[in-house]
Motif scaffolding. Structure first.
Motif, PDB file in Angstrom:
ATOM      1  N   ILE A   1       0.857  -1.269  -0.288  1.00  0.00           N
ATOM      2  CA  ILE A   1       0.009   0.030   0.075  1.00  0.00           C
ATOM      3  C   ILE A   1       0.861   1.096   0.110  1.00  0.00           C
ATOM      4  O   ILE A   1       0.594   2.166  -0.857  1.00  0.00           O
ATOM      5  N   ARG A   2       1.873   1.473   0.884  1.00  0.00           N
ATOM      6  CA  ARG A   2       2.823   2.460   0.866  1.00  0.00           C
ATOM      7  C   ARG A   2       3.259   2.767  -0.576  1.00  0.00           C
ATOM      8  O   ARG A   2       3.558   3.919  -1.010  1.00  0.00           O
ATOM      9  N   GLU A   3       3.836   1.697  -1.293  1.00  0.00           N
ATOM     10  CA  GLU A   3       4.690   1.691  -2.411  1.00  0.00           C
ATOM     11  C   GLU A   3       3.839   2.248  -3.483  1.00  0.00           C
ATOM     12  O   GLU A   3       4.034   3.319  -4.441  1.00  0.00           O
ATOM     13  N   PHE A   4       2.442   1.714  -3.446  1.00  0.00           N
ATOM     14  CA  PHE A   4       1.652   1.965  -4.399  1.00  0.00           C
ATOM     15  C   PHE A   4       0.898   3.444  -4.284  1.00  0.00           C
ATOM     16  O   PHE A   4       0.992   4.189  -5.406  1.00  0.00           O
ATOM     17  N   LEU A   5       0.682   3.733  -3.081  1.00  0.00           N
ATOM     18  CA  LEU A   5       0.314   5.196  -3.024  1.00  0.00           C
ATOM     19  C   LEU A   5       1.339   6.261  -3.270  1.00  0.00           C
ATOM     20  O   LEU A   5       1.170   7.310  -3.922  1.00  0.00           O
ATOM     21  N   CYS A   6       2.520   5.973  -2.704  1.00  0.00           N
ATOM     22  CA  CYS A   6       3.541   6.910  -2.893  1.00  0.00           C
ATOM     23  C   CYS A   6       4.147   6.978  -4.480  1.00  0.00           C
ATOM     24  O   CYS A   6       4.571   8.260  -4.842  1.00  0.00           O
TER      25      CYS A   6
ATOM     26  N   TYR B   1      10.361   2.184  -3.139  1.00  0.00           N
ATOM     27  CA  TYR B   1       9.526   2.463  -1.964  1.00  0.00           C
ATOM     28  C   TYR B   1       9.687   1.847  -0.749  1.00  0.00           C
ATOM     29  O   TYR B   1       8.799   1.000  -0.581  1.00  0.00           O
ATOM     30  N   GLY B   2      10.883   2.055   0.189  1.00  0.00           N
ATOM     31  CA  GLY B   2      10.828   1.121   1.221  1.00  0.00           C
ATOM     32  C   GLY B   2      10.349   1.941   2.658  1.00  0.00           C
ATOM     33  O   GLY B   2       9.366   2.491   2.841  1.00  0.00           O
ATOM     34  N   PRO B   3      11.396   2.139   3.530  1.00  0.00           N
ATOM     35  CA  PRO B   3      11.185   3.274   4.571  1.00  0.00           C
ATOM     36  C   PRO B   3      11.263   4.718   4.234  1.00  0.00           C
ATOM     37  O   PRO B   3      12.027   5.412   4.938  1.00  0.00           O
ATOM     38  N   PHE B   4      10.322   4.967   3.348  1.00  0.00           N
ATOM     39  CA  PHE B   4      10.442   6.472   2.981  1.00  0.00           C
ATOM     40  C   PHE B   4       9.402   7.206   3.772  1.00  0.00           C
ATOM     41  O   PHE B   4       8.694   6.853   4.580  1.00  0.00           O
ATOM     42  N   GLN B   5       9.523   8.630   4.068  1.00  0.00           N
ATOM     43  CA  GLN B   5       8.717   9.429   4.724  1.00  0.00           C
ATOM     44  C   GLN B   5       8.653  10.941   4.059  1.00  0.00           C
ATOM     45  O   GLN B   5       9.742  11.367   3.545  1.00  0.00           O
TER      46      GLN B   5
END
Length: 502
Positions: free
Chosen positions: A147-152, A280-284
């Motif tokens: 989900i994090r990778e898809f959205l970002c 996109y792993g531990p991005f912020q």
């Protein structure tokens, strides 16, 4: 998209999916054509009871997918690793790299499969099972990180930042062990190329010069054709390639620093040869402005802290240059190809920050104005996205009270605002504010927003994923009724830990 009820996964090995929606991909010669030294054939490992989690219509357009593709059971199976697209011959690619500054040796696509190239885009499954390069891993991705990778991926595209794209997420009840037991998911992602610095490092470190040359020639022919005609010597195109990658990387880092994006794990195998944001792993995205912010819980020594990213990219470019040196065969020529990095980075960064400030053209005091502002933001740990959005509105309204309210040091910010307003003269306030609102987003994928969407998705509720996807697709719009998505992060957000685990 809501969860769909579909048949259980096919048995292994996957069968070929006859696409009832009418899409038959026309596969183009791509990376796999380089041969067995570069790729290994791999079959995806099926997942039980796959279902749709999210899809991207803009990404689908890049592949020529027809309307209704995201209701096609055959494509659900194909993008879950349960069936093969007609004509697809999946492979995993081999590369090496430096991880946290240390040579890690051979790595490779440990949980990614390259399905092939369609419409100029490489199509890849991430999380479809083990490959020959999985080492001790299981080859899976989990719903949380997917989900994090898809959205970002899609959010960065909407922000105008070079990035890989994400077509869809499919989920499964299959259990995957990470720090805790989670469920599996697959992200289908695409890019003109997934070649990394580490691909070149792999062959350079092994002294495989023929393969190194073949890789460089492939990248030049497909992505940097202007380099082929550079100079009169055989080595000139490879120096031109290094220079072109250096320039793209500099522009990418300028975007990251301007928007407040922390990648979190800038290993050389996570650096795109096309200057794309990849992996996109531990991005912020920054909440409070903290130049030394470390977003990756695994980054014990802060190698990849926010303010270190430009220097790390430079270090990584030098590793790429080292790998290409057998082809360039001239150290001064390689150094010359790298030499423009700092100037291009600063030029691009200043242009982006000038636009964020609303300055229509270069101003003699812009560098000093910007440095004073960043120091004020850091001193009071001011919320980075909210500051820029409030400043944009203040320029249009003339009311800078909401901006001043963000700072503890009132006299200091008042002095800065006086200098800033003087720099804006004689620009039209309404036009300036309008330009600023088009480059200072109201919505970014903050960690707590992603976390809320993930918690709901783990309960099979994907509505918040859909809401975020819609907001992030148009991040500069106001979107009335969604003020909470653009507000200050809750206190618990400061305690979220993002690591390299996925």
């Amino acid at each position: 998209m809501a969860r769909m009820s579909v048949p259980a996964a096919a048995s292994s090995p996957p069968s070929t999916a006859a696409t009832a929606c009418g899409w038959r991909p026309t596969w183009e010669p791509g990376f796999a054509a380089l041969g067995p030294a570069f790729v290994r054939p791999v079959q995806p490992i099926p997942l039980p009871a796959p279902y749709w989690v999210a899809t991207s219509a803009p990404a689908a357009q890049l592949l020529g997918l027809p309307e209704g593709w995201d209701r096609c059971p055959e494509l659900l199976a194909a993008f879950s690793g349960n069936a093969l697209l007609p004509g697809s011959q999946p492979v995993a690619t081999v590369y090496s790299g430096h991880q946290f500054g240390v040579w890690a040796g051979q790595l490779g696509d440990g949980r990614a499969l390259l399905l092939g190239q369609v419409c100029g885009q490489e199509l890849q499954l991430k999380g479809s099972g083990r490959t020959p390069f999985s080492r001790m891993g299981d080859g899976r991705a989990v719903l949380r990180s997917s989900i994090r990778e898809f959205l970002c991926s899609e959010a960065m595209h909407a922000l105008g930042i070079p990035t890989t794209r994400a077509l869809c997420i499919t989920g499964s009840p299959a259990a995957v062990a990470r720090e805790e037991l989670e469920t599996a998911a697959v992200v289908t992602r695409l890019a003109p190329s997934f070649v990394r610095f580490g691909h070149f490092e792999h062959f350079g470190a092994r002294g495989q010069i023929d393969e190194l040359r073949a890789l460089a020639d492939h990248v030049i022919a497909h992505h940097y054709p202007q380099c082929a005609a550079a100079g009169s010597s055989e080595r000139a195109p490879y120096a031109a390639l290094l220079q072109a990658v250096t320039e793209r990387t500099a522009r990418l880092l300028a975007h990251w620093q301007a928007i407040g994006f922390c990648h979190g794990v800038m290993n050389t195998d996570n650096m795109s040869i096309l200057g794309l944001t990849i992996d996109y792993g531990p991005f912020q995205f920054l909440d409070a402005y903290d130049p030394g912010h470390i977003c990756n819980h695994s980054d014990t020594y802060g190698r990849y802290a926010f303010d270190q990213q430009p220097a790390v990219a430079w270090w990584n470019l030098r590793r790429l240059a080292q790998a290409l040196l057998p082809l360039i065969d001239d150290v001064p020529l390689a150094e010359e190809a790298l030499s423009g990095y700092e100037a291009r980075l600063n030029e691009a960064y200043l242009a982006l920050m000038r636009a964020k400030l609303g300055l229509a053209k270069p101003h003699e005091a812009e560098a000093e104005l910007l440095q004073e502002l960043l120091a004020l933001l850091a001193a009071d740990r001011v919320d980075y996205p909210i500051f820029w959005r409030r400043l944009s509105h203040a320029v249009g309204s003339g009311d800078f009270g909401p901006v001043q309210a963000l700072f503890a040091d009132g006299p200091a910010v008042q002095a800065w605002l006086a200098s800033y307003r003087a720099a804006l003269q004689p620009q039209d306030a309404a036009q300036t504010a309008s330009r600023m609102l088009r480059c200072n987003p109201k919505f970014v994928l903050r960690n707590h927003l992603a976390e809320q969407a993930i918690r709901a998705a783990k309960l099979s509720d994907f509505r918040e994923v859909q809401t975020l996807q819609a907001l992030l697709a148009r991040p500069f719009n106001e979107h009335p009724g969604h003020e909470a998505h653009a507000g200050f992060p809750p206190e618990w957000a400061a305690h979220l830990c993002i690591s390299c685990s996925s």
